[in-house]
Write a protein that holds these residues in place. Sequence first.
Motif, short mmCIF file in Angstrom:
data_model
loop_
_atom_site.label_atom_id
_atom_site.label_comp_id
_atom_site.label_asym_id
_atom_site.label_seq_id
_atom_site.Cartn_x
_atom_site.Cartn_y
_atom_site.Cartn_z
N ILE A 1 1.18 -1.16 0.02
CA ILE A 1 -0.20 -0.28 -0.27
C ILE A 1 0.65 1.32 0.23
CG2 ILE A 1 -1.87 1.17 1.22
CD1 ILE A 1 -2.62 -1.04 2.53
N TYR A 2 0.55 2.15 -0.83
CA TYR A 2 1.24 3.29 -1.23
C TYR A 2 0.27 4.25 -0.39
CZ TYR A 2 4.40 7.39 -2.87
OH TYR A 2 5.30 8.46 -2.72
N PRO A 3 0.84 4.72 0.28
CA PRO A 3 -0.72 5.42 1.99
C PRO A 3 -1.45 6.53 1.16
CG PRO A 3 1.46 5.67 3.06
CD PRO A 3 2.01 4.29 1.69
N LYS B 1 -6.55 6.04 8.07
CA LYS B 1 -8.16 5.79 8.69
C LYS B 1 -8.63 4.90 6.64
CE LYS B 1 -9.69 8.41 12.35
NZ LYS B 1 -10.38 9.82 12.22
N GLY B 2 -8.07 5.81 6.21
CA GLY B 2 -8.89 5.60 4.82
C GLY B 2 -8.24 4.45 4.23
N ILE B 3 -6.97 3.73 4.93
CA ILE B 3 -6.32 2.22 4.42
C ILE B 3 -7.49 1.10 5.61
CG2 ILE B 3 -4.74 0.60 5.52
CD1 ILE B 3 -2.47 2.49 4.70
N LEU C 1 -1.34 8.28 15.97
CA LEU C 1 -0.85 7.05 17.03
C LEU C 1 -1.83 5.98 16.86
CD1 LEU C 1 2.37 7.85 18.73
CD2 LEU C 1 2.25 5.88 16.66
N SER C 2 -3.34 6.49 17.13
CA SER C 2 -4.07 5.80 17.44
C SER C 2 -4.69 5.49 16.05
CB SER C 2 -5.00 6.28 18.57
OG SER C 2 -5.63 7.64 17.07
N ASP C 3 -4.81 6.18 15.43
CA ASP C 3 -5.42 5.21 14.28
C ASP C 3 -4.80 4.73 13.56
OD1 ASP C 3 -7.48 7.53 13.54
OD2 ASP C 3 -5.94 8.94 12.61
N PHE C 4 -3.21 4.56 13.85
CA PHE C 4 -2.61 3.34 13.42
C PHE C 4 -3.46 2.16 14.18
CE2 PHE C 4 1.39 0.56 14.09
CZ PHE C 4 1.45 0.34 12.36
N ASP C 5 -3.25 2.17 15.41
CA ASP C 5 -3.63 1.32 16.16
C ASP C 5 -5.15 0.87 15.71
OD1 ASP C 5 -0.83 1.59 18.10
OD2 ASP C 5 -2.73 2.50 18.93
N GLN C 6 -5.40 1.19 15.53
CA GLN C 6 -6.90 1.31 14.86
C GLN C 6 -6.79 0.28 13.85
OE1 GLN C 6 -9.92 0.78 16.79
NE2 GLN C 6 -10.92 -0.43 14.87
N LEU C 7 -5.70 1.01 12.93
CA LEU C 7 -5.50 0.06 11.48
C LEU C 7 -4.70 -1.04 12.09
CD1 LEU C 7 -3.92 1.48 8.26
CD2 LEU C 7 -3.24 -1.14 8.91
N VAL C 8 -4.11 -1.23 13.12
CA VAL C 8 -3.70 -3.05 12.86
C VAL C 8 -4.95 -4.06 13.62
CG1 VAL C 8 -1.97 -3.97 14.49
CG2 VAL C 8 -0.84 -2.11 13.39
#
Length: 552
Positions: free
Chosen positions: A28-30, A45-47, A92-99
């Motif tokens: 993925i190219y963010p 969030k889009g990812i 970082l919270s968006d990243f945690d949600q992505l994971v």
Amino acid sequence: MNAQAQLDPAQVLAADPDWWRGAVIYQIYPRSYQDSNGDGIGDLKGISQRLPHIASLGVDAIWISPFFTSPMKDFGYDVSDYCDVDPMFGSLSDFDQLVATAHGLGLRVMIDLVLSHTSDQHAWFGESRQSRDNPRADWYVWADPQPDGTPPNNWLSIFGGSAWQWDPRREQYYLHNFLVSQPDLNFHCPAVQDALLDVTRFWLERGVDGFRLDTINFYFHDAELRSNPALPPEQRNATIAPSVNPYNHQEHLYSKNQPENLAFLGRFRALLDEYPAKAAVGEVGDAQRGLEIMGSYTAGNSGVHMCYAFELLAKDVLTASRLAEVFAEVDRVAANGWACWAFSNHDVIRHSSRWGLNPAAQRLFTTMMMCLRGTTCIYQGEELGLPEADIAFEDLQDPYGIEFWPEFKGRDGCRTPMVWEPSNSAGGFSEGKPWLPVSPEHLTLSVASQEADPEAMLHHYRRAIALRKAHPALAVGTHDQLRAEGNVAFFTRQDRDEVIFCAFNLGDTEAEIILPEGTWQKPNTDIALADLPTGGARVVLAPWQACLAVRG
């Protein structure tokens, strides 16, 4: 609630330490995947919003290109804070949600670590350049000029010009193998290694499943700063840098590929081994020794798990004979290593355009990719058969393309936004103006359009990935010598009692192949394969057709 429903998906994912062998990874190219807030730039969030699409392909993991804090001179590959998310991508919270979302869908998450260099806006460099005796004075590669004031040696930047930049504060040059704004870290300094391993641990603690290591063979430089020798013209190629780039005129013996790198990779691997089922794939950027370095870095259990070189990302069409040459070299120099193969990524022209492939050829190459020994990486939009986008000079964002225009148009043509539906000029990527224009040619190839067409490229990718998953011989099995006869490449894969003969007609004329002795049957797949003979062993392959035969 039954016991199965109570299982933690992350624990299920962590159960297989060898998941990476034969895995299919989706890059993925963010900036270009999905914009969730209308600013024209993709974000985390889009990812997360689009992860169900990726899961529907049947892949094992995602690799997300850099999303760290950055001035974006090289679009995230110039990091100014390794342990935070750039606000344009979220938090970082968006990243945690992505994971969490990815793990809930059975997808592992790999992130792109750029360890060889930072941004010149990184606090480490800001301190290092202040004086020759501060605590981080030796964290970057500094050198005095030659007596005549010229750079310390002849090393060149892959982005053009000298790899050395004068800094008046220290009255010294600093090394930058890429942009002037991307100073190289000094891996000969133990504190630098420690700091980068701390960065790695930070992301492991946040639950990532692995890493893609950018420019893995650039970490160390020759401590004596010896000049690179010239490379004879007949040995030059444009695998790593465009043909108009003088970078191709040197044999890079001293500016990269140093033996000390193996010890650092051992430290990196030991850190990953502290956590269950983590893996790393390294990018080997070398036009002459890429496969040899791949073999060295992935042999045994003391380096990274897998690496990719650029042989299958090259401009020259991948013929049967060329494929046989590549795999013969792998057998010679990397038999004990593990390759990760890709046809497209964020650095090269999309392979459908690069090789001039028609839809039948694209399908054949996809099927073949899923049958090759090694791990597989596919790049966003590849599953749609997207061609390279044609970007006007005034719309270019890539500094590489701007520098070498028009002979080399840069990397923007493969980085345009993902197309989700055809209803507007942004292809469902954004409600605003995309950071790069969406190609009108791409709109007709959108996810929504292809979902409605059972014969579309998207469904072929799903079938090819499912085929790999259904047969351990294709995912993790051994293979005999890959051979070529005319336009046909063929080999046999085996895992325990499962034996699969694979042949691919990489040409636009009919071809024949003789099955090995034995009783064979087609695998259970909807991919259009050549018919197996009811008597005898002669198989006729239509143009761009595969023959797959499972020993009965």
